[in-house]
Design a protein around this motif. Structure first.
Motif, PDB file in Angstrom:
ATOM      1  N   TRP A 105       0.842  -1.197   0.000  1.00  0.00           N
ATOM      2  CA  TRP A 105       0.000   0.000   0.000  1.00  0.00           C
ATOM      3  C   TRP A 105       0.876   1.245   0.000  1.00  0.00           C
ATOM      4  O   TRP A 105       0.628   2.199  -0.745  1.00  0.00           O
ATOM      5  N   SER A 106       1.929   1.226   0.800  1.00  0.00           N
ATOM      6  CA  SER A 106       2.777   2.411   0.947  1.00  0.00           C
ATOM      7  C   SER A 106       3.549   2.756  -0.318  1.00  0.00           C
ATOM      8  O   SER A 106       3.959   3.904  -0.504  1.00  0.00           O
ATOM      9  N   THR A 107       3.762   1.789  -1.219  1.00  0.00           N
ATOM     10  CA  THR A 107       4.491   2.079  -2.463  1.00  0.00           C
ATOM     11  C   THR A 107       3.568   2.575  -3.570  1.00  0.00           C
ATOM     12  O   THR A 107       4.031   2.865  -4.672  1.00  0.00           O
ATOM     13  N   GLY A 108       2.293   2.659  -3.292  1.00  0.00           N
ATOM     14  CA  GLY A 108       1.336   3.160  -4.272  1.00  0.00           C
ATOM     15  C   GLY A 108      -0.069   3.101  -3.720  1.00  0.00           C
ATOM     16  O   GLY A 108      -0.869   2.252  -4.147  1.00  0.00           O
ATOM     17  N   PRO A 109      -0.407   3.957  -2.746  1.00  0.00           N
ATOM     18  CA  PRO A 109      -1.723   3.864  -2.101  1.00  0.00           C
ATOM     19  C   PRO A 109      -2.891   3.828  -3.081  1.00  0.00           C
ATOM     20  O   PRO A 109      -3.811   3.007  -2.939  1.00  0.00           O
ATOM     21  N   GLU A 113      -5.804   0.906  -3.470  1.00  0.00           N
ATOM     22  CA  GLU A 113      -7.196   1.211  -3.136  1.00  0.00           C
ATOM     23  C   GLU A 113      -8.099   1.183  -4.363  1.00  0.00           C
ATOM     24  O   GLU A 113      -9.261   0.747  -4.278  1.00  0.00           O
ATOM     25  N   LEU A 114      -7.591   1.629  -5.514  1.00  0.00           N
ATOM     26  CA  LEU A 114      -8.395   1.541  -6.729  1.00  0.00           C
ATOM     27  C   LEU A 114      -8.662   0.082  -7.083  1.00  0.00           C
ATOM     28  O   LEU A 114      -9.773  -0.275  -7.501  1.00  0.00           O
ATOM     29  N   GLU A 115      -7.670  -0.776  -6.908  1.00  0.00           N
ATOM     30  CA  GLU A 115      -7.856  -2.203  -7.207  1.00  0.00           C
ATOM     31  C   GLU A 115      -8.911  -2.822  -6.310  1.00  0.00           C
ATOM     32  O   GLU A 115      -9.771  -3.579  -6.767  1.00  0.00           O
ATOM     33  N   VAL A 141      -8.541  -9.401  -5.772  1.00  0.00           N
ATOM     34  CA  VAL A 141      -7.218  -8.967  -6.206  1.00  0.00           C
ATOM     35  C   VAL A 141      -7.080  -9.331  -7.675  1.00  0.00           C
ATOM     36  O   VAL A 141      -7.720 -10.271  -8.150  1.00  0.00           O
ATOM     37  N   ILE A 142      -6.245  -8.601  -8.406  1.00  0.00           N
ATOM     38  CA  ILE A 142      -6.000  -8.906  -9.808  1.00  0.00           C
ATOM     39  C   ILE A 142      -4.760  -9.785  -9.908  1.00  0.00           C
ATOM     40  O   ILE A 142      -3.670  -9.380  -9.485  1.00  0.00           O
ATOM     41  N   GLN A 143      -4.917 -10.990 -10.444  1.00  0.00           N
ATOM     42  CA  GLN A 143      -3.801 -11.863 -10.772  1.00  0.00           C
ATOM     43  C   GLN A 143      -3.500 -11.703 -12.269  1.00  0.00           C
ATOM     44  O   GLN A 143      -4.285 -11.120 -13.016  1.00  0.00           O
ATOM     45  N   ASP A 144      -2.373 -12.271 -12.713  1.00  0.00           N
ATOM     46  CA  ASP A 144      -2.078 -12.157 -14.137  1.00  0.00           C
ATOM     47  C   ASP A 144      -2.934 -13.085 -14.980  1.00  0.00           C
ATOM     48  O   ASP A 144      -3.225 -12.801 -16.143  1.00  0.00           O
ATOM     49  N   PHE A 353       0.159  -1.578 -12.076  1.00  0.00           N
ATOM     50  CA  PHE A 353      -1.091  -0.884 -11.769  1.00  0.00           C
ATOM     51  C   PHE A 353      -2.158  -1.360 -12.765  1.00  0.00           C
ATOM     52  O   PHE A 353      -2.662  -0.603 -13.584  1.00  0.00           O
ATOM     53  N   ARG A 354      -2.532  -2.663 -12.671  1.00  0.00           N
ATOM     54  CA  ARG A 354      -3.473  -3.238 -13.640  1.00  0.00           C
ATOM     55  C   ARG A 354      -4.897  -2.752 -13.444  1.00  0.00           C
ATOM     56  O   ARG A 354      -5.722  -2.836 -14.362  1.00  0.00           O
ATOM     57  N   ALA A 355      -5.214  -2.259 -12.260  1.00  0.00           N
ATOM     58  CA  ALA A 355      -6.591  -1.814 -12.012  1.00  0.00           C
ATOM     59  C   ALA A 355      -6.975  -0.630 -12.880  1.00  0.00           C
ATOM     60  O   ALA A 355      -8.168  -0.393 -13.116  1.00  0.00           O
TER      61      ALA A 355
END
Length: 471
Positions: A105-109, A113-115, A141-144, A353-355
């Motif tokens: 979360w801290s490397t890209g809040p 949160e959008l995901e 969660v988004i997996q590949d 950032f796939r979301a």
């Protein structure tokens, strides 16, 4: 490349993609060149100096595009759809431009949160059980890919079956995974990676007509293993199998799993997208029994690869099974317990950032636009099936609840193999095959964004005409 140079090059690349999409129907569906043709056209080594983007685009036209199988072509009916769309491409472009590393979360809040919200949006659009929403113990969660989702489900299931001690004691061969003979090969691959070996998977017989898993055979397999001292860990049920889109009966499978304490993962990689349409949610009957569920928006929901939506009913046991926390990843937000760190919801540490592309797609089309796309594919498949049904030379091999039609010429396999080879050699359409009860069977999967009635009719007319010449 300066921002202004990027701007100009970006305009040119977007124009190239738009022109490519506009010209798809005029291209052969598959490459007409022999193996090695693309490699032979490339220089032996990298350029000593930089080249303008115009030179790269020229080689896209000359070398790359002619050497492709065009999955977005309106005559592409092979495998399953692998949709992309303008909004999805734009979302991926923004993701690439931001260059966010969303492991914590801290490397890209916003990435995290959008995901979380996008997976809740999808769950609402598909009317998934409340236990999969982030407001409770579950979440998405988004997996590949669905293959990765199956691997994660396998690891969590073995962790549960081992009494939560899997991380400490490792895996022995006492645990068993159950899936149908029609299930995807990723189930066996996940068992191998998890340390169970190929013998850790027991294939359960299917109903000869529906091709769906037999609950009677599943119960017998579980009870036989328990009697032999083997621990049943996981059942993977499929909604829309790869060969025929068979639907495993979750209302009967779920109670068996609950009775024996077996983790139930539902793989709806292709067919799950259909659940955005209320009338196509029949495959989800019994989904309330599932511990995890996944489907691929990158197959039939206009979102480019890679994007698998994976939900769990209990995220706590998922994190327990997968988390490894070195000192260099410790941070105040994670230790507060108030945030999600998606690194603990997947096998790799890093994540894109796939979301964003999912957000772009959902906002551009809306739920009604996505429903229109799915309904169109189902209607076109039904139109093709009507043609098959009306021709006494052909037979429908299985039901076609979604956008896939399985059919064949009556009689021996040889003419069917010849038919597929000749039709695919035309360059106008592309189909694939499977075997159903041992018989060579053709598959026509509708779903490319540009496919319309004219393209389905062209596929049938070509098949019908070529059928006169084979055998």
């Amino acid at each position: 490349m300066t921002p202004e140079q990027f701007r100009q090059a970006g305009y040119a690349v977007v124009d190239w993609i738009a022109d490519y999409w506009a010209s798809l129907a005029q291209r052969p569906v598959t490459s007409q060149g022999p193996p090695g043709a693309v490699a032979a056209g490339l220089p032996a080594g990298p350029p000593a100096g930089g080249e303008p983007v115009e030179a790269v685009l020229a080689d896209l036209d000359k070398l790359v595009a002619p050497g492709l199988t065009h999955w977005q072509h309106p005559g592409f009916f092979g495998y399953f759809p692998a949709n992309t769309s303008g909004p999805s491409v734009l979302g991926d472009l923004v993701s690439a431009g931001l260059g966010v590393q969303g492991m914590l979360w801290s490397t890209g809040p916003a990435c995290t949160e959008l995901e979380t919200v996008m997976l809740d949006w999808l769950a609402e659009a598909m009317d998934l059980p409340a236990r999969f929403r982030s407001a409770g113990r579950g979440g998405g969660v988004i997996q590949d890919s669905a293959s990765s989702a199956t691997l994660v489900a396998t690891l969590v299931a073995v962790h549960r079956a081992a009494g939560g001690r899997w991380r400490e004691v490792g895996v022995d061969r006492r645990y068993r995974v159950y899936t149908s003979t029609e299930a995807h090969s990723s189930v066996e691959k996940a068992a191998r990676i998890a340390g169970l070996g190929a013998e850790g998977v027991r294939l359960v017989e299917v109903d000869p007509q529906s091709r769906a898993m037999s609950p009677v055979a599943l119960r017998a397999a579980i009870e036989a293993d328990r009697a032999a001292g083997v621990v049943p860990a996981l059942v993977v049920a499929t909604v829309g199998t790869t060969s025929t889109t068979a639907i495993d009966p979750l209302p009967q499978i779920g109670p068996i799993c609950a009775e024996h304490g077996v983790f139930l993962h539902v793989d709806a990689a292709y067919a799950g997208a259909a659940a955005v349409c209320p009338e196509l949610r029949f495959g989800h009957a019994g989904l309330e029994y599932a511990d995890s569920y996944c489907f691929d928006p990158h197959k039939w929901l206009l979102t480019g690869f890679d994007c698998d939506a994976f939900w769990v009913a209990d995220s706590t046991e998922l994190v327990e099974a997968l988390t490894v926390l070195p000192e260099y990843l410790r941070n105040a937000a994670s230790e507060s317990g108030a945030v999600i760190d998606y690194r603990d919801w997947q096998v790799p540490l890093g994540r894109r950032f796939r979301a964003l592309k999912l957000w772009f797609v959902l906002r551009w089309y809306g739920v009604e636009g996505l429903r229109e796309h799915i309904r169109s594919g189902v209607a076109l498949a039904a139109r093709f099936a009507d043609r098959v049904r009306a021709d006494e030379r052909f037979e429908l091999v299985t039901p076609h609840p979604y956008g896939l039609v399985c059919f064949r010429l009556r009689g021996a396999d040889g003419p069917n193999e010849q038919l597929l080879s000749a039709v695919n050699g035309s360059g106008r359409v592309y189909l694939t095959h499977t075997r159903v009860a041992g018989r060579y069977t053709l598959r026509l999967a509708v779903g490319a964004p540009q496919t319309a009635e004219a393209h389905v009719d062209e596929a049938w007319e070509l098949l019908s005409r070529v059928a006169e010449t084979v055998g």
